[in-house]
Design a protein around this motif. Structure first.
Motif, PDB file in Angstrom:
ATOM      1  N   GLY A 580     -16.584  19.931   5.385  1.00  0.00           N
ATOM      2  CA  GLY A 580     -17.852  19.957   6.089  1.00  0.00           C
ATOM      3  C   GLY A 580     -19.061  20.160   5.215  1.00  0.00           C
ATOM      4  N   GLY A 581     -18.881  20.255   3.886  1.00  0.00           N
ATOM      5  CA  GLY A 581     -20.015  20.458   2.993  1.00  0.00           C
ATOM      6  C   GLY A 581     -20.763  19.162   2.734  1.00  0.00           C
ATOM      7  N   LEU A 582     -22.078  19.276   2.512  1.00  0.00           N
ATOM      8  CA  LEU A 582     -22.928  18.126   2.224  1.00  0.00           C
ATOM      9  C   LEU A 582     -23.792  18.429   1.005  1.00  0.00           C
ATOM     10  N   LYS A 583     -24.054  17.398   0.184  1.00  0.00           N
ATOM     11  CA  LYS A 583     -24.970  17.551  -0.932  1.00  0.00           C
ATOM     12  C   LYS A 583     -25.847  16.313  -1.016  1.00  0.00           C
ATOM     13  N   PHE A 584     -27.128  16.540  -1.356  1.00  0.00           N
ATOM     14  CA  PHE A 584     -28.068  15.439  -1.513  1.00  0.00           C
ATOM     15  C   PHE A 584     -28.443  15.307  -2.975  1.00  0.00           C
ATOM     16  N   TRP A 585     -28.208  14.101  -3.533  1.00  0.00           N
ATOM     17  CA  TRP A 585     -28.509  13.812  -4.930  1.00  0.00           C
ATOM     18  C   TRP A 585     -29.672  12.823  -4.967  1.00  0.00           C
ATOM     19  N   SER A 586     -30.567  12.998  -5.930  1.00  0.00           N
ATOM     20  CA  SER A 586     -31.733  12.123  -6.007  1.00  0.00           C
ATOM     21  C   SER A 586     -32.116  11.914  -7.468  1.00  0.00           C
ATOM     22  N   PHE A 587     -32.664  10.716  -7.737  1.00  0.00           N
ATOM     23  CA  PHE A 587     -33.130  10.432  -9.108  1.00  0.00           C
ATOM     24  C   PHE A 587     -34.494  11.071  -9.321  1.00  0.00           C
ATOM     25  N   ASP A 588     -34.555  11.919 -10.317  1.00  0.00           N
ATOM     26  CA  ASP A 588     -35.789  12.622 -10.641  1.00  0.00           C
ATOM     27  C   ASP A 588     -36.454  11.906 -11.811  1.00  0.00           C
ATOM     28  N   SER A 589     -37.599  11.280 -11.558  1.00  0.00           N
ATOM     29  CA  SER A 589     -38.273  10.507 -12.613  1.00  0.00           C
ATOM     30  C   SER A 589     -38.775  11.424 -13.731  1.00  0.00           C
ATOM     31  N   HIS A 590     -39.129  12.668 -13.397  1.00  0.00           N
ATOM     32  CA  HIS A 590     -39.599  13.608 -14.425  1.00  0.00           C
ATOM     33  C   HIS A 590     -38.455  13.965 -15.378  1.00  0.00           C
ATOM     34  N   GLU A 591     -37.289  14.252 -14.804  1.00  0.00           N
ATOM     35  CA  GLU A 591     -36.111  14.569 -15.621  1.00  0.00           C
ATOM     36  C   GLU A 591     -35.463  13.305 -16.181  1.00  0.00           C
ATOM     37  N   SER A 592     -35.799  12.146 -15.587  1.00  0.00           N
ATOM     38  CA  SER A 592     -35.170  10.878 -15.930  1.00  0.00           C
ATOM     39  C   SER A 592     -33.647  10.969 -15.788  1.00  0.00           C
ATOM     40  N   ASN A 593     -33.251  11.595 -14.687  1.00  0.00           N
ATOM     41  CA  ASN A 593     -31.822  11.787 -14.455  1.00  0.00           C
ATOM     42  C   ASN A 593     -31.592  12.040 -12.971  1.00  0.00           C
ATOM     43  N   TRP A 594     -30.334  11.949 -12.568  1.00  0.00           N
ATOM     44  CA  TRP A 594     -29.974  12.280 -11.181  1.00  0.00           C
ATOM     45  C   TRP A 594     -29.735  13.782 -11.075  1.00  0.00           C
ATOM     46  N   CYS A 595     -30.288  14.377 -10.035  1.00  0.00           N
ATOM     47  CA  CYS A 595     -30.201  15.834  -9.878  1.00  0.00           C
ATOM     48  C   CYS A 595     -29.753  16.179  -8.463  1.00  0.00           C
ATOM     49  N   LEU A 596     -29.127  17.350  -8.333  1.00  0.00           N
ATOM     50  CA  LEU A 596     -28.758  17.881  -7.022  1.00  0.00           C
ATOM     51  C   LEU A 596     -29.993  18.533  -6.400  1.00  0.00           C
ATOM     52  N   LYS A 597     -30.410  18.048  -5.225  1.00  0.00           N
ATOM     53  CA  LYS A 597     -31.650  18.510  -4.607  1.00  0.00           C
ATOM     54  C   LYS A 597     -31.406  19.452  -3.433  1.00  0.00           C
ATOM     55  N   LYS A 598     -30.380  19.159  -2.621  1.00  0.00           N
ATOM     56  CA  LYS A 598     -30.132  19.989  -1.441  1.00  0.00           C
ATOM     57  C   LYS A 598     -28.636  20.166  -1.274  1.00  0.00           C
ATOM     58  N   ILE A 599     -28.305  21.265  -0.616  1.00  0.00           N
ATOM     59  CA  ILE A 599     -26.887  21.557  -0.393  1.00  0.00           C
ATOM     60  C   ILE A 599     -26.694  22.195   0.972  1.00  0.00           C
ATOM     61  N   SER A 600     -25.639  21.787   1.644  1.00  0.00           N
ATOM     62  CA  SER A 600     -25.240  22.412   2.906  1.00  0.00           C
ATOM     63  C   SER A 600     -23.809  22.892   2.752  1.00  0.00           C
ATOM     64  N   LEU A 601     -23.629  24.195   2.832  1.00  0.00           N
ATOM     65  CA  LEU A 601     -22.294  24.769   2.612  1.00  0.00           C
ATOM     66  C   LEU A 601     -21.348  24.370   3.738  1.00  0.00           C
ATOM     67  N   PRO A 602     -20.045  24.343   3.445  1.00  0.00           N
ATOM     68  CA  PRO A 602     -19.071  23.999   4.495  1.00  0.00           C
ATOM     69  C   PRO A 602     -19.242  24.894   5.712  1.00  0.00           C
ATOM     70  N   ASN A 603     -19.303  24.261   6.898  1.00  0.00           N
ATOM     71  CA  ASN A 603     -19.505  25.042   8.123  1.00  0.00           C
ATOM     72  C   ASN A 603     -18.355  24.877   9.101  1.00  0.00           C
ATOM     73  N   PHE A 604     -17.204  24.428   8.601  1.00  0.00           N
ATOM     74  CA  PHE A 604     -16.010  24.338   9.439  1.00  0.00           C
ATOM     75  C   PHE A 604     -14.915  25.177   8.797  1.00  0.00           C
ATOM     76  N   ASN A 605     -13.998  25.651   9.616  1.00  0.00           N
ATOM     77  CA  ASN A 605     -12.941  26.515   9.071  1.00  0.00           C
ATOM     78  C   ASN A 605     -11.629  25.744   8.900  1.00  0.00           C
TER      79      ASN A 605
END
Length: 896
Positions: A580-605
């Motif tokens: 149930g976990g989710l992560k959002f990855w995005s290209f950061d032009s300042h870093e000139s790389n792909w970075c992890l921007k948001k995270i949703s921890l697992p919400n199911f047991n």
């Protein structure tokens, strides 16, 4: 748009793809390559399972395609409904039915069942080409030979007395002559050989060598080798195999005595014998003197002499072609080929070309072949030919792995070679899970198809019908060298998912790395997420960012979803895991790389592989399907969507079973497919507006999440394409290895059916091509299109409104019991939309007929409320001492 207009709008055509054909229906045959060079050696004619392609040797381009489906004669001969095993076994240059060759552009094609067709390989395909049928009684055509105006047929048949030995074949040699007055081929018997284990023919087609078991003894070690002339009696030799085995060979293991391939030179002076141990024996036929060539360290799979007999070509598991100079025993190598060499031949009157057939054995779900044409002078590649290379979820029928000294997943051992085909057919028939789906992605910019092929990707141009590039994306043993013997058990990294950003500038891959076997850490898999980019003028992708175990150690990625254009100009993606976990990855032009921007921890047991994702076009909402629950999340907060105080919006749905896929249509309708139903949820109303019963088609058949490969939507019109596969039965109702499939096109609300098509083979994948068409791939690697831009010259398959009514008769009259039920269910699936539309038009009348009501009930449709397994749970909270009428009232409250 009326419904009739919609049905006329879509057409189905099989237009591309296919697999190169090998003369490999029997494991005893050498000379697997059927392709021919033209008389002027400028064209290379190669048969596929759905067409004949002509390549220019100079330009490397395909210059002519003879599609079977475009010609009534060819489509009838190669119809899969009539004979699943029909294939081309020989192509001869010219028209052999006339004595004077007037047109150099004609070829004569022979098929396994005795069909003979004369075709023009340069001009326009003749509407009704010359077509003859050779009368063969219980025989299959194996090869055709030509020498100075006379022809010979080599056929194979099963000897009824040899039931115990499935691998043994019997050969018959026939004279072939065309009777001009009767307009037919006359066949005369010439010779017969029984108990054949292995055979091969000289490159000039005049000599046949074979190894056979002695019929007078039950001992398998009594084998003899024969060399015979096909057109005269100049050569006729027979000697025991043991006479050409060295003393060390006889005393060692069975691998050193098992002959894996043979070759005879053009004049009958030298015989080359390859063994499963890797040793090659060169036999001088004049005195049976033997000398050994040692370099291969696994089974020798192919041998061929040059035209003058001074050189020998050999190939095997090492992915290296070895060229032996027999006078000096010196070698020249052509290394780093894409696959193991299962066939090599010398082509042309002067032997100007070498042809190789490579098998990519890393994919053990399918037989992947690549044909190479090499210049004999400098060993440079002139042509490289193959079709699409899909990897299926389960091993398909008729797969035969090459023989190896060691039995592994990628090979057959000596003991299992004879039983592998029948065992695989039985496994396919008996398996309940008929999941032969595959993963394919379409590049949004150039519309090329991307196939994940174990450690590599294949880029295939659908419209040009050719491979654009083949690129390894992982680091493994197979990328740099061939694997032999125990190395075959080393598993290379596997690319399990591949996606593109909406702008097509970035490719996202997910791969799994496997540690070696028999270690304490053998089950500790490494999960790798990679982001790739390339410039417009480049063909290969370049790695930009690599993330190891992006969701934690040993946590797999179950779904990747690229972001819409409204989020960071589409340069972002969501990844989901099995908890149930989710992560959002995005290209950061300042870093000139792909970075992890948001995270949703697992919400199911609990854990589930039934994970699906959808994203609204404005980027504000995410729809996350996990097991049987569908949650609506706010992208800004990565939490459950909460509506305003004045409005009531449902942010979570509980479905009847595991969710297989979620598609958002026009930002208003959510199409949700579970293991039992296909539903359309209107997000504004917060309820199901249409629902279909999928239970008969998908229950237990597909692995979790794989139904997503058989459902796609046109993001411009909102139309939805659904694939339904059906296993056919024989006249006794017993399942077979044959399939039929349906493609059903719905509108965005599942209320109307816009198209209904049938295809004669199992469909493994369907996808939208970012335009107006749906592209699909079947189990034979054939590519087809359902769309509005189909060329009129392409062959149309059945698009019949009443196709479900004649389903039983259209397959076989014998499939009564099983197919009747399937047809009934399919008719409900495709016809309910019509009836609901008709009822909406007649809303004033209250006379709904009983059939409509019954059909609604069967399809599980409720306009007002979704009823599923969780609907009644609240009734059982306090059920002690409840009277029956009270209980009945509670049930009625739930369903009304």
């Amino acid at each position: 748009m009326t419904q009739s207009l919609g049905i006329e709008q879509y057409k189905l055509s099989v237009v591309s793809g296919g697999k190169p054909t090998l003369n490999n229906f029997s494991s005893v045959t050498g000379n697997k390559n059927i392709a021919r060079l033209s008389h002027d050696q400028r064209n290379y004619i190669i048969p596929f399972n759905n067409q004949i392609k002509v390549y220019s040797v100079e330009t490397r381009q395909c210059v002519k395609t003879l599609k079977f489906a475009n010609n009534s004669t060819l489509s009838e001969i190669f119809s899969q409904e009539q004979d699943d095993n029909e294939s081309i076994v020989k192509i001869l240059l010219g028209d052999i039915t006339v004595s004077q060759q007037e047109d150099a552009h004609l070829i004569t094609v022979f098929t396994k069942n005795g069909h003979v067709v004369v075709l023009n390989y340069k001009g326009k395909l003749v509407e009704s080409p010359k077509h003859f049928k050779i009368s063969l009684e219980n025989e299959k055509l194996l090869n055709v030979f030509h020498n100075k105006g006379s022809y010979r047929l080599l056929t194979t048949f099963k000897d009824p007395s040899q039931k115990a030995h499935n691998s043994l074949q019997s050969y018959r040699l026939h004279g072939l002559e065309f009777n001009d007055t009767k307009k037919q081929f006359d066949v005369t018997d010439q010779a017969e050989w029984n108990n054949i284990i292995l055979s091969n023919v000289s490159s000039n087609g005049k000599l046949l060598t074979h190894i056979c078991k002695d019929a007078s003894t039950k001992d398998h070690e009594h084998k003899s080798i024969s060399v015979v002339s096909l057109f005269d009696d100049s050569v006729n030799m027979n000697f025991p195999l043991s006479s050409v085995l060295s003393s060390q060979t006889q005393s060692l293991s069975s691998n050193t005595r098992y002959v894996s391939c043979m070759a005879i030179d053009n004049v009958g002076q030298q015989l080359a014998i390859g063994f499963a141990s890797g040793v090659i024996s060169i036999v001088n036929l004049a005195d049976l003197q033997v000398r050994l060539l040692k370099w291969h360290i696994d089974s020798v799979l192919s041998l061929a002499f040059s035209q003058d007999g001074t050189y020998l070509l050999s190939g095997g598991w090492e992915k290296v072609m070895s060229l032996w100079q027999l006078a000096t025993n010196s070698q020249q190598f052509l290394p780093r080929l894409n696959g193991i060499i299962i066939d090599c031949q010398v082509l042309g009157p002067q032997g100007n070309y070498y042809s190789l057939i490579l098998q990519m054995t890393e994919n053990n779900s399918n037989s992947d072949y690549q044909f190479l044409l090499l210049s004999a002078s400098d060993l440079t590649s002139k042509l490289s030919i193959n079709g699409p290379l899909p990897v299926f979820s389960s091993t398909i029928k008729h797969i035969q792995q090459p023989i190896s000294a060691i039995n592994t997943k990628n090979s057959s051992s000596i003991g299992s070679l004879n039983h592998s085909k029948k065992k695989q057919s039985r496994k396919v028939i008996k398996s309940k899970r008929q999941d032969f789906t595959t993963n394919v992605e379409i590049n949004p910019i150039n519309k090329n198809l991307y196939f994940s092929h174990i450690s590599a990707i294949q880029i295939f141009d659908f419209y040009k019908n050719e491979q654009v590039n083949y690129q390894y994306l992982t680091s493994g043993v197979n990328n740099s060298m061939g694997k032999v013997r125990f190395e075959l058990n080393l598993q290379d990294p596997i690319i399990t998912d591949l996606k593109f950003t909406k702008d097509g500038q970035w490719m996202i891959t997910y791969e799994i790395e496997y540690p070696p076997n028999d270690l304490l850490s053998s089950k500790d898999l490494t999960h790798v997420l990679k982001f790739w980019t390339k410039n417009d003028n480049e063909t290969s992708w370049n790695l930009k960012t690599k993330v190891i175990n992006p969701h934690g150690i040993s946590v797999p990625i179950t779904k990747i979803l690229p972001s819409p254009r409204s989020v960071n100009n589409s340069q972002g993606c969501l990844t989901a895991d099995n908890n149930g976990g989710l992560k959002f990855w995005s290209f950061d032009s300042h870093e000139s790389n792909w970075c992890l921007k948001k995270i949703s921890l697992p919400n199911f047991n609990h854990f589930s592989n039934s994970v699906s994702l959808a994203w609204s076009q404005d980027g504000s909402l995410i729809f996350h399907g996990f097991d049987d629950k569908l949650q609506i999340l706010d992208f800004d907060t990565f939490k459950k969507f909460e509506s305003l105080e004045n409005t009531k919006t449902v942010s979570e749905f509980t479905l009847d079973s595991e969710i297989q896929t979620v598609k958002l249509i026009n930002d208003t309708n959510l199409i949700v497919a579970t293991r039992t139903t296909l539903s359309a949820i209107n997000l504004l109303q917060g309820q199901v507006i249409n629902s279909f019963d999928l239970y008969p088609f998908v229950n237990g058949v597909y692995k979790n999440g794989h139904l997503d490969r058989l459902i796609t939507c046109d993001e411009k019109t909102g139309n939805i394409a659904l694939v339904v596969n059906q296993q056919l039965t024989d006249f006794e109702g017993i399942p077979t290895t044959k399939y039929k499939s349906r493609i059903i096109i719905f509108d965005s609300e599942l209320s109307r059916k816009l198209g209904n098509f049938t295809h004669c083979e199992y469909i493994s994948w369907i996808g939208w091509n970012y335009d107006t068409d749906f592209i699909f791939l079947d189990i034979n690697s054939t590519l087809g299109v359902v769309g509005t831009t189909v060329n009129t010259q392409l062959s149309d398959e059945v698009n019949n409104e009443s196709i479900m009514d004649g389903l039983v008769s259209s397959t076989t009259t014998s499939t009564v019991s099983n197919t009747d039920a399937f047809a009934e269910q399919l008719k409900k699936l495709t016809s309910r939309g019509k009836k609901s539309a008709a009822r909406n038009n007649n809303a004033d009348s209250n006379d709904e007929d009983e059939e409509d009501i019954t059909l609604e009930f069967i399809n599980g449709e409720k306009k007002d409320k979704l009823v599923n397994m969780n609907s009644f749970t609240s009734m059982f909270d306090n059920i002690q001492n409840v009277q029956m009428d009270t209980f009945f009232d509670r049930v009625m409250k739930v369903i009304t």
